[in-house]
Design an enzyme around this catalytic site. Structure first.
Site, PDB file in Angstrom:
ATOM      1  N   HIS A 268      17.044 -16.638 -18.714  1.00 17.95           N
ATOM      2  CA  HIS A 268      17.219 -17.903 -17.983  1.00 17.95           C
ATOM      3  C   HIS A 268      15.849 -18.344 -17.452  1.00 17.95           C
ATOM      4  O   HIS A 268      14.927 -18.536 -18.229  1.00 17.95           O
ATOM      5  CB  HIS A 268      18.274 -17.678 -16.891  1.00 17.95           C
ATOM      6  CG  HIS A 268      18.744 -18.908 -16.177  1.00 17.95           C
ATOM      7  ND1 HIS A 268      18.510 -20.178 -16.581  1.00 17.95           N
ATOM      8  CD2 HIS A 268      19.484 -19.021 -15.029  1.00 17.95           C
ATOM      9  CE1 HIS A 268      19.063 -21.038 -15.737  1.00 17.95           C
ATOM     10  NE2 HIS A 268      19.671 -20.366 -14.779  1.00 17.95           N
ATOM     11  N   HIS A 307      18.877 -22.503 -27.019  1.00 16.02           N
ATOM     12  CA  HIS A 307      19.582 -22.993 -25.829  1.00 16.02           C
ATOM     13  C   HIS A 307      21.075 -22.991 -26.106  1.00 16.02           C
ATOM     14  O   HIS A 307      21.502 -23.288 -27.226  1.00 16.02           O
ATOM     15  CB  HIS A 307      19.117 -24.414 -25.487  1.00 16.02           C
ATOM     16  CG  HIS A 307      19.402 -24.793 -24.076  1.00 16.02           C
ATOM     17  ND1 HIS A 307      20.628 -25.268 -23.689  1.00 16.02           N
ATOM     18  CD2 HIS A 307      18.639 -24.733 -22.963  1.00 16.02           C
ATOM     19  CE1 HIS A 307      20.601 -25.506 -22.397  1.00 16.02           C
ATOM     20  NE2 HIS A 307      19.416 -25.187 -21.919  1.00 16.02           N
ATOM     21  N   ASP A 363      11.281 -23.900 -21.145  1.00 14.84           N
ATOM     22  CA  ASP A 363      10.362 -22.817 -20.743  1.00 14.84           C
ATOM     23  C   ASP A 363       9.218 -22.597 -21.714  1.00 14.84           C
ATOM     24  O   ASP A 363       8.300 -21.826 -21.432  1.00 14.84           O
ATOM     25  CB  ASP A 363      11.158 -21.517 -20.592  1.00 14.84           C
ATOM     26  CG  ASP A 363      12.102 -21.580 -19.412  1.00 14.84           C
ATOM     27  OD1 ASP A 363      13.296 -21.300 -19.581  1.00 14.84           O
ATOM     28  OD2 ASP A 363      11.635 -21.967 -18.332  1.00 14.84           O
TER      29      ASP A 363
HETATM   30  C1  SDX Z   1      16.977 -21.895 -19.507  1.00  9.76           C
HETATM   31  O1  SDX Z   1      21.728 -23.205 -19.562  1.00  9.76           O
HETATM   32  C2  SDX Z   1      20.726 -23.907 -19.212  1.00  9.76           C
HETATM   33  O2  SDX Z   1      20.795 -25.117 -19.099  1.00  9.76           O
HETATM   34  C3  SDX Z   1      19.441 -23.124 -18.959  1.00  9.76           C
HETATM   35  C4  SDX Z   1      18.205 -23.939 -18.671  1.00  9.76           C
HETATM   36  C5  SDX Z   1      18.286 -24.675 -17.360  1.00  9.76           C
HETATM   37  O3  SDX Z   1      17.598 -25.689 -17.212  1.00  9.76           O
HETATM   38  O4  SDX Z   1      18.973 -24.157 -16.449  1.00  9.76           O
HETATM   39  O5  SDX Z   1      17.959 -24.853 -19.720  1.00  9.76           O
HETATM   40  C6  SDX Z   1      16.967 -23.023 -18.547  1.00  9.76           C
HETATM   41  O6  SDX Z   1      17.470 -20.842 -19.181  1.00  9.76           O
HETATM   42  C7  SDX Z   1      16.425 -22.132 -20.886  1.00  9.76           C
HETATM   43  C8  SDX Z   1      16.588 -20.881 -21.797  1.00  9.76           C
HETATM   44  C9  SDX Z   1      15.435 -19.938 -21.489  1.00  9.76           C
HETATM   45  N1  SDX Z   1      15.624 -18.664 -22.215  1.00  9.76           N
HETATM   46  C10 SDX Z   1      14.867 -18.350 -23.282  1.00  9.76           C
HETATM   47  O7  SDX Z   1      13.996 -19.087 -23.756  1.00  9.76           O
HETATM   48  C11 SDX Z   1      15.139 -16.947 -23.824  1.00  9.76           C
HETATM   49  C12 SDX Z   1      15.202 -16.990 -25.343  1.00  9.76           C
HETATM   50  N2  SDX Z   1      16.409 -17.712 -25.723  1.00  9.76           N
HETATM   51  C13 SDX Z   1      17.587 -16.943 -26.056  1.00  9.76           C
HETATM   52  O8  SDX Z   1      17.743 -15.737 -25.411  1.00  9.76           O
HETATM   53  C14 SDX Z   1      18.834 -17.799 -26.240  1.00  9.76           C
HETATM   54  O9  SDX Z   1      18.488 -18.843 -27.042  1.00  9.76           O
HETATM   55  C15 SDX Z   1      19.557 -18.325 -25.015  1.00  9.76           C
HETATM   56  C16 SDX Z   1      19.846 -17.250 -24.035  1.00  9.76           C
HETATM   57  C17 SDX Z   1      18.733 -19.394 -24.354  1.00  9.76           C
HETATM   58  C18 SDX Z   1      20.850 -18.944 -25.492  1.00  9.76           C
HETATM   59  O10 SDX Z   1      21.605 -17.913 -26.009  1.00  9.76           O
HETATM   60  P1  SDX Z   1      23.040 -18.174 -26.671  1.00  9.76           P
HETATM   61  O11 SDX Z   1      23.471 -19.566 -26.516  1.00  9.76           O
HETATM   62  O12 SDX Z   1      23.952 -17.089 -26.163  1.00  9.76           O
HETATM   63  O13 SDX Z   1      22.783 -17.991 -28.191  1.00  9.76           O
HETATM   64  P2  SDX Z   1      22.859 -16.614 -28.954  1.00  9.76           P
HETATM   65  O14 SDX Z   1      22.093 -15.575 -28.219  1.00  9.76           O
HETATM   66  O15 SDX Z   1      24.300 -16.362 -29.268  1.00  9.76           O
HETATM   67  O16 SDX Z   1      22.052 -16.969 -30.281  1.00  9.76           O
HETATM   68  C19 SDX Z   1      22.688 -17.520 -31.424  1.00  9.76           C
HETATM   69  C20 SDX Z   1      21.845 -17.002 -32.598  1.00  9.76           C
HETATM   70  C21 SDX Z   1      21.742 -15.467 -32.638  1.00  9.76           C
HETATM   71  O17 SDX Z   1      21.471 -15.125 -33.978  1.00  9.76           O
HETATM   72  P3  SDX Z   1      22.678 -14.480 -34.884  1.00  9.76           P
HETATM   73  O18 SDX Z   1      23.275 -13.329 -34.086  1.00  9.76           O
HETATM   74  O19 SDX Z   1      23.667 -15.621 -35.073  1.00  9.76           O
HETATM   75  O20 SDX Z   1      22.013 -14.046 -36.158  1.00  9.76           O
HETATM   76  O21 SDX Z   1      20.479 -17.470 -32.457  1.00  9.76           O
HETATM   77  C22 SDX Z   1      19.632 -16.339 -32.269  1.00  9.76           C
HETATM   78  C23 SDX Z   1      20.503 -15.165 -31.844  1.00  9.76           C
HETATM   79  O22 SDX Z   1      19.907 -13.931 -32.226  1.00  9.76           O
HETATM   80  N3  SDX Z   1      18.680 -16.693 -31.208  1.00  9.76           N
HETATM   81  C24 SDX Z   1      17.398 -16.361 -31.215  1.00  9.76           C
HETATM   82  C25 SDX Z   1      16.869 -16.918 -30.047  1.00  9.76           C
HETATM   83  N4  SDX Z   1      17.845 -17.559 -29.372  1.00  9.76           N
HETATM   84  C26 SDX Z   1      18.968 -17.403 -30.093  1.00  9.76           C
HETATM   85  N5  SDX Z   1      16.654 -15.656 -32.089  1.00  9.76           N
HETATM   86  C27 SDX Z   1      15.354 -15.507 -31.769  1.00  9.76           C
HETATM   87  N6  SDX Z   1      14.766 -16.017 -30.662  1.00  9.76           N
HETATM   88  C28 SDX Z   1      15.499 -16.722 -29.775  1.00  9.76           C
HETATM   89  N7  SDX Z   1      14.913 -17.226 -28.680  1.00  9.76           N
END
Ligand code: SDX
Length: 436
Positions: A268, A307, A363
Site C-alpha cells: 500500500h 492496482h 507510488d
Molecule cells: C496504493 O487501493 C488503492 O487505491 C491504493 C492506493 C491509494 O491511493 O490508496 O492507490 C495506493 O497502495 C497503490 C499500490 C501500491 N503498491 C504497489 O505498487 C506494490 C506492487 N503492486 C502489487 O503488489 C499489486 O499490484 C497491488 C497490491 C497494488 C494490487 O494487487 P491485486 O489487485 O491483489 O492484484 P494481484 O496481486 O492479484 O495481481 C494480479 C496479477 C498476479 O499475477 P498472476 O498470479 O495472475 O500471474 O498481477 C501480478 C500478480 O502476480 N502483479 C504483479 C504486480 N502487481 C500485480 N506482478 C509484478 N509486479 C507487480 N507490481
C-alpha cells in the site's frame, strides 16, 4: 425500465428467488433467505480481500479503473491539481463543495491554528531510537493524541468531531516534521501559522537558524500538488481500516493510527519507499531487462506498478511525472527518473504486464521527487500519510453519518475441527491412546 432483479433458482430445493439489483449490486443480506430448511443459516457471500464487495455507499471519491478516472466530489483530479491548494481540496473532501474565499481563509486559519502539539509530545518523540522508522513514530504519536484530547471520544457530536478533524489535519505535518528532525538530531522547529500548509511543513523540516523560513515556491507548489493527489482514493486498504476501526466508535486519533498502520505496508503506501530501493538495486538501465525477467518469473514484484482498481494508467502517476520535471528544474535531475522511465517503457511493452493490465501507480514516480527534494526513502510513506489523513477523516465522518452503517463485523467460513472433548495434559502426547 429493465427489470432490476436477479432471479436465483436454488437447485438444492428448486426454490426460486427474486433479488433486487441496485446500482450494480445486490444486498448480501438478501441471500440469507436462500435456505435448504428452517435450520439453515442461509447463504452468505465469500469474498477474500473484498475483491468484489462494496462495503459502503460514498459520495466522496469516484474512480473508473478501466478509464483511469479519479474525481474528488465530482471534480477531475487534473483540474484540482492544476488550480487548487491542498487545504482547498481538504475543504472540498470534508464539506462536499469548494470553499468561497472567506470559507477558505477561515478554514486555513483554523487548521494552521492547530498545528502546535502539546509540549509532552516532544518528550516521547525523544524516546524513540535515533533510527526509528518514521511510520512507527507517526502511528504511535497519532494514537497518543487521543490521550491529550479525551473529548475526542464524543464522536456523536458533530461540533466535537469537526474540532478533532481540524486538530489532526493541523498536527500531522508537525508530528511528521518532528520525526524527521529527531532522526537527524536537529532541534524541533515550531509551526509558523503565517505560512501556508506545505510551506509551514517545509519550515518545520528544513529551517536552520534563519529568522523566517522562505520555501522555494516551485518545491512548495510541487508538494501541494502531491498532497492533493494523495488526499483520498475511495475504499483503499487504509481507508477501509479507518472505517472498520471507526465503526466501533473509537476516537478519531486511535482510528487514524490504525489507518496509518495499514498505509505503512509495502503493498500500500509503503510502496513508494520500496520503489526507490528497487531502483537503487537495479542501479542502471542495462540491468533493467534482467530485473524484469525476475518479475515475470514471479521472483520479484515491480513496485509502484499494478492496482486493484486501475487497469489503466493511474491518472495521478501521469501528473506526478510532469511535477517531477518541474522539481528537477530546481533540484537538479534525479538520475533515477531515467531508470524509472526506461523501466516503465520496457514493462508497458511486455506481454506479462499488458496481459495483467499493470501500469505505474501513484507510488512509481512520487519517491523520485521526494528524494530530489531531500527526503530519505523512509520518509516517503509519511508524505503519503499527511494528505491521506484528510481522506481518512472525510470517509470516517461519512461512515458515522451513514444510517446504514454499524460496527463492522464480517462472517467467516469455518474450516476448523468439529466438536471434540478436552484432553488432560497427561494424555496429550498420546492422542492415539486417548482415541482423539
Ligand atoms: C496504493 O487501493 C488503492 O487505491 C491504493 C492506493 C491509494 O491511493 O490508496 O492507490 C495506493 O497502495 C497503490 C499500490 C501500491 N503498491 C504497489 O505498487 C506494490 C506492487 N503492486 C502489487 O503488489 C499489486 O499490484 C497491488 C497490491 C497494488 C494490487 O494487487 P491485486 O489487485 O491483489 O492484484 P494481484 O496481486 O492479484 O495481481 C494480479 C496479477 C498476479 O499475477 P498472476 O498470479 O495472475 O500471474 O498481477 C501480478 C500478480 O502476480 N502483479 C504483479 C504486480 N502487481 C500485480 N506482478 C509484478 N509486479 C507487480 N507490481
Amino acid at each position: 425500465m429493465p427489470n432490476e432483479t436477479l432471479t436465483i433458482i436454488d437447485n438444492r430445493t428448486e426454490q426460486t428467488y427474486s433479488i433486487p439489483i441496485s446500482r450494480g449490486t445486490i444486498r448480501a443480506m438478501d441471500l440469507r433467505q436462500i435456505k435448504t430448511g428452517p435450520e439453515d443459516f442461509g447463504l452468505m457471500t465469500y469474498d477474500p480481500a473484498f475483491m468484489n464487495t462494496a462495503s459502503c455507499q460514498s459520495a466522496i471519491t469516484y474512480l473508473d479503473g478501466d478509464k483511469g478516472i479519479l474525481r474528488y466530489r465530482g471534480y477531475p483530479i487534473e483540474q484540482l491539481a492544476e488550480h487548487c491548494t491542498f487545504l482547498e481540496v481538504a475543504y472540498l473532501l470534508l464539506h462536499g463543495e469548494l470553499p468561497t474565499t472567506e470559507e477558505l481563509e477561515n478554514w486555513s486559519c483554523e487548521v494552521m491554528h492547530h498545528a502546535m502539539t502539546h509540549e509532552n509530545v516532544k518528550k516521547f518523540m525523544d524516546g524513540f531510537h535515533h533510527d526509528a522508522h518514521p511510520m512507527g513514530v507517526l502511528i504511535s504519536t497519532v494514537a497518543a493524541l487521543s490521550t491529550f484530547y479525551p473529548d475526542a471520544r464524543n464522536i456523536g457530536d458533530p461540533k466535537c468531531r469537526r474540532k478533532q478533524i481540524i486538530r489532526l489535519i493541523g498536527k500531522m505535518p508537525t508530528l511528521a516534521a518532528y520525526a524527521y528532525r529527531h532522526r537527524l538530531g536537529l532541534p524541533y522547529v515550531y509551526p509558523d501559522p503565517d505560512l501556508g500548509y506545505t510551506q509551514n511543513y517545509m519550515n518545520m523540516l528544513w529551517r536552520r537558524t534563519e529568522p523566517k523560513y522562505a520555501a522555494n515556491p516551485v518545491l512548495a507548489r510541487a508538494l501541494e500538488v502531491l498532497f492533493i493527489l494523495h488526499a483520498d482514493h475511495e475504499q483503499n486498504c487504509s481507508t477501509s481500516a479507518m472505517r472498520a476501526v471507526g465503526s466501533s466508535q473509537a476516537d478519531p486519533f486511535a482510528t487514524a493510527a490504525a489507518a496509518i498502520a495499514a498505509l505503512s505496508g509495502p503493498l500500500h503506501g509503503g510502496a513508494n519507499e520500496e520503489v526507490l530501493r528497487m531502483l537503487d538495486e537495479i542501479g542502471s538501465k542495462d540491468r533493467i531487462p534482467a530485473f524484469v525477467e525476475q518479475v515475470k518469473y514471479g521472483k520479484r514484484k515491480l513496485m509502484g506498478f499494478g492496482h486493484r482498481v486501475y487497469k489503466n494508467y493511474d491518472p495521478r502517476a501521469r501528473i506526478i511525472k510532469r511535477v517531477a520535471e518541474e522539481v528537477f528544474e530546481v533540484t537538479g535531475r534525479n538520475p533515477k527518473i531515467d531508470i524509472a522511465l526506461d523501466l516503465e517503457r520496457i514493462a508497458l511493452s511486455d506481454e506479462y504486464f499488458i496481459k495483467r493490465k499493470l501500469y505505474p501507480n501513484v507510488d512509481f514516480y512520487s519517491g523520485i521527487i521526494y528524494q530530489a527534494m531531500g527526503f530519505t526513502p523512509d520518509q516517503f510513506t509519511v508524505l503519503f500519510g499527511i494528505p491521506r489523513t484528510v481522506g481518512w477523516l472525510a470517509q470516517w465522518q461519512e461512515m458515522l453519518e451513514d444510517p446504514e452503517q454499524k460496527i463492522a463485523r464480517p462472517r467467516q467460513i469455518y474450516t476448523g475441527q468439529d466438536k471434540r472433548d478436552f484432553v488432560p495434559i497427561t494424555l496429550r502426547g498420546q492422542r492415539e491412546l486417548a482415541g482423539v
